[in-house]
Scaffold this active site. Structure first.
Site, PDB file in Angstrom:
ATOM      1  N   SER A 177     -39.118  23.369  60.703  1.00 50.71           N
ATOM      2  CA  SER A 177     -40.208  23.055  61.630  1.00 50.71           C
ATOM      3  C   SER A 177     -39.839  21.899  62.542  1.00 50.71           C
ATOM      4  CB  SER A 177     -41.458  22.672  60.834  1.00 50.71           C
ATOM      5  OG  SER A 177     -42.545  22.451  61.704  1.00 50.71           O
ATOM      6  N   HIS A 186     -87.411  28.890  60.865  1.00 48.69           N
ATOM      7  CA  HIS A 186     -86.190  29.282  60.142  1.00 48.69           C
ATOM      8  C   HIS A 186     -86.538  29.740  58.730  1.00 48.69           C
ATOM      9  CE1 HIS A 186     -82.854  27.587  62.762  1.00 48.69           C
ATOM     10  NE2 HIS A 186     -83.964  27.320  63.413  1.00 48.69           N
ATOM     11  N   HIS A 203     -49.252  24.115  61.287  1.00 50.46           N
ATOM     12  CA  HIS A 203     -49.740  22.904  60.617  1.00 50.46           C
ATOM     13  C   HIS A 203     -50.471  22.089  61.671  1.00 50.46           C
ATOM     14  CE1 HIS A 203     -49.250  19.336  57.854  1.00 50.46           C
ATOM     15  NE2 HIS A 203     -49.313  18.690  59.017  1.00 50.46           N
ATOM     16  N   GLU A 260     -49.287  16.663  52.319  1.00 49.98           N
ATOM     17  CA  GLU A 260     -50.052  16.034  53.402  1.00 49.98           C
ATOM     18  C   GLU A 260     -51.240  15.272  52.810  1.00 49.98           C
ATOM     19  OE1 GLU A 260     -49.702  16.396  57.087  1.00 49.98           O
ATOM     20  OE2 GLU A 260     -51.137  14.760  56.966  1.00 49.98           O
ATOM     21  N   ASP A 280     -39.369  23.045  52.865  1.00 54.90           N
ATOM     22  CA  ASP A 280     -39.913  22.926  54.213  1.00 54.90           C
ATOM     23  C   ASP A 280     -39.227  21.748  54.883  1.00 54.90           C
ATOM     24  OD1 ASP A 280     -41.595  25.006  53.629  1.00 54.90           O
ATOM     25  OD2 ASP A 280     -43.361  23.760  53.257  1.00 54.90           O
ATOM     26  N   THR A 294     -48.813  17.543  65.097  1.00 57.93           N
ATOM     27  CA  THR A 294     -48.739  16.319  64.297  1.00 57.93           C
ATOM     28  C   THR A 294     -49.796  15.285  64.669  1.00 57.93           C
ATOM     29  OG1 THR A 294     -46.388  16.726  64.162  1.00 57.93           O
ATOM     30  CG2 THR A 294     -47.108  14.494  63.614  1.00 57.93           C
TER      31      THR A 294
HETATM   32  C1  HCA Z   1     -45.278  14.408  58.255  1.00 58.16           C
HETATM   33  C2  HCA Z   1     -45.463  15.223  59.502  1.00 58.16           C
HETATM   34  C3  HCA Z   1     -46.123  16.554  59.354  1.00 58.16           C
HETATM   35  C4  HCA Z   1     -45.161  17.654  59.052  1.00 58.16           C
HETATM   36  C5  HCA Z   1     -45.726  19.024  59.171  1.00 58.16           C
HETATM   37  C6  HCA Z   1     -44.830  20.150  58.761  1.00 58.16           C
HETATM   38  C7  HCA Z   1     -46.780  16.774  60.740  1.00 58.16           C
HETATM   39  O1  HCA Z   1     -46.215  13.713  57.869  1.00 58.16           O
HETATM   40  O2  HCA Z   1     -44.199  14.451  57.688  1.00 58.16           O
HETATM   41  O3  HCA Z   1     -43.704  19.914  58.362  1.00 58.16           O
HETATM   42  O4  HCA Z   1     -45.277  21.314  58.809  1.00 58.16           O
HETATM   43  O5  HCA Z   1     -48.000  16.710  60.846  1.00 58.16           O
HETATM   44  O6  HCA Z   1     -46.013  16.978  61.669  1.00 58.16           O
HETATM   45  O7  HCA Z   1     -47.153  16.507  58.387  1.00 58.16           O
HETATM   46 CU    CU Z   2     -49.106  16.604  59.058  1.00 57.31          CU
END
Ligand code: HCA
Ligand code: CU
Length: 378
Positions: free
Chosen positions: A138, A294, A198, A15, A94, A171
């Protein structure tokens, strides 16, 4: 509640690579992974080998570097991506596929029935190729997906008995903690599988949502250093640590917390960004106390205004004294640090001088020191 048995999936190398100014070389990836491993994150997620030849080579290099953390890669839900990923020797895959009406229509064009078909096909294929690999499935854009669609997809995948973990992904950063809690709780109850969260930070809930996921029984939380990622990123590693530490210090005692400043600094430098002043733990002002009231209380006992102990992160607190909000207790503390023993009247007079001068312009510490030396030398 899973605060005492959760794992961090550190996704700075996946990411994080999607952050606008991030592009890590092989040796930088090794430095990042090495430091995160020393910190103690349980898993490190890397960009898909299908992204580019270097991405593929770098997964092999990091896997072979022999870290304690398990190395995962993140792939689309298709057989070709899975074949390339399996070939790198990663410890876990994943897999993700979009389920919101927006992504179904404008991204991959599949219906829910087709999503289930391809998910089952890819999951079975991976399991057949590699009985031991840790496999996560996911949905993408979970929180704009229809709940009935999600349950159909998740239950079909869970029923195969072939995945180790289900992921929920906010997302677009739209979910609230209540929504996250409810979704994670449902999946825990219905499947009994490990659950990963996420969460993006578009509306500022990424840390709160990760915490809600753990409250509901999630076992894995995705983070990146400083929260870097697509747009304004995801749950930051340091922010998650601060959140959990303040609930109970023991929830983060498995991590080497004093490495956090180095980790944040490394990523800020590599991405050519500043660590925000407001950053959790490592922001420039995170442990600066200013107002006289403080400062007095913190000098008596830091617990009055500090829920995080700077020394636990290898950092120091600072009392700012050269400004109009200053107080004589803080000025006295500074004079003692300089080895000066001034009486209260003198200290109060210096304090008034500082306030008056600071009304025009704040004083530096050496200017305050000069004032103190001046009165001490009569
Ligand atoms: C992406 C999307 C993802 C996947 C998250 C995950 C999101 O950029 O491919 O697979 O856990 O935010 O949905 O980062
Ligand atoms: Cu993401």
């Amino acid at each position: 509640m899973t605060f005492d048995r959760y794992s961090i999936i550190e996704s700075t190398l996946r990411e994080g690579e999607q952050f606008s100014t991030a592009s890590f070389s092989t040796s930088q990836k090794l430095d990042i992974a090495g430091l995160l491993d020393e910190f103690g994150v349980e898993m490190i997620e890397m960009t898909s080998p299908s992204a580019s030849p270097q991405s593929e080579a770098d997964i092999r290099t990091v896997v072979q570097s022999g870290l304690r953390a398990r190395i995962l890669t993140h792939i689309r839900c298709n057989r070709d991506d899975a074949i390339r990923a399996l070939d790198t020797g990663v410890h876990g895959l994943d897999i993700v596929i979009g389920t919101s009406p927006q992504l179904m229509r404008h991204s991959h064009g599949k219906s829910i029935a087709q999503i289930i078909d391809v998910a089952l096909e890819v999951v079975s294929f991976v399991r057949q190729q590699s009985p031991d690999i840790v496999l996560r499935f996911s949905t993408e854009d979970t929180f704009r997906s229809r709940e009935s669609d999600l349950l159909r997809v998740y239950l079909a995948v869970a029923d195969t008995g072939m995945v180790n973990r289900l992921g929920v992904a906010d997302t677009v950063g739209v979910a609230t903690p209540t929504q996250v809690h409810s979704m994670v709780h449902q999946l825990v109850r219905l499947t009994g599988l490990d659950i990963e969260f996420h969460g993006h930070n578009d509306s500022g809930c990424a840390i709160a949502n990760a915490c809600a996921a753990l409250e509901a029984g999630a076992t894995h939380i995705d983070t990146t250093v400083l929260g870097i990622g697509e747009r304004n990123g995801i749950t930051p590693l340091g922010g998650l640590i601060a959140r959990l530490y303040t609930l109970n210090r023991t929830y983060v005692s498995k991590y080497n917390l004093t490495l956090l400043p180095r980790i944040d600094r490394l990523i800020a430098d590599l991405c050519q960004i500043e660590i925000p002043f407001s950053n959790y733990i490592t922001g420039a002002s995170a442990f600066i106390h200013k107002a006289g009231i403080h400062a007095k209380a913190v000098l008596a006992n830091p617990d009055t205004y500090e829920i995080l102990k700077p020394e636990d992160f290898g950092l120091n607190r600072e009392i700012a004294i050269g400004h109009r909000l200053t107080g004589w207790n803080a000025i006295r503390e500074r004079s003692l640090a300089l080895g000066l023993h001034l009486n209260e009247n003198v200290l109060r007079a210096v304090t008034q001088t500082v306030k008056k001068r600071a009304d025009v312009k704040a004083l530096t510490l050496s200017e305050v020191d000069a004032l103190l030396m001046e009165v001490a030398n009569g």
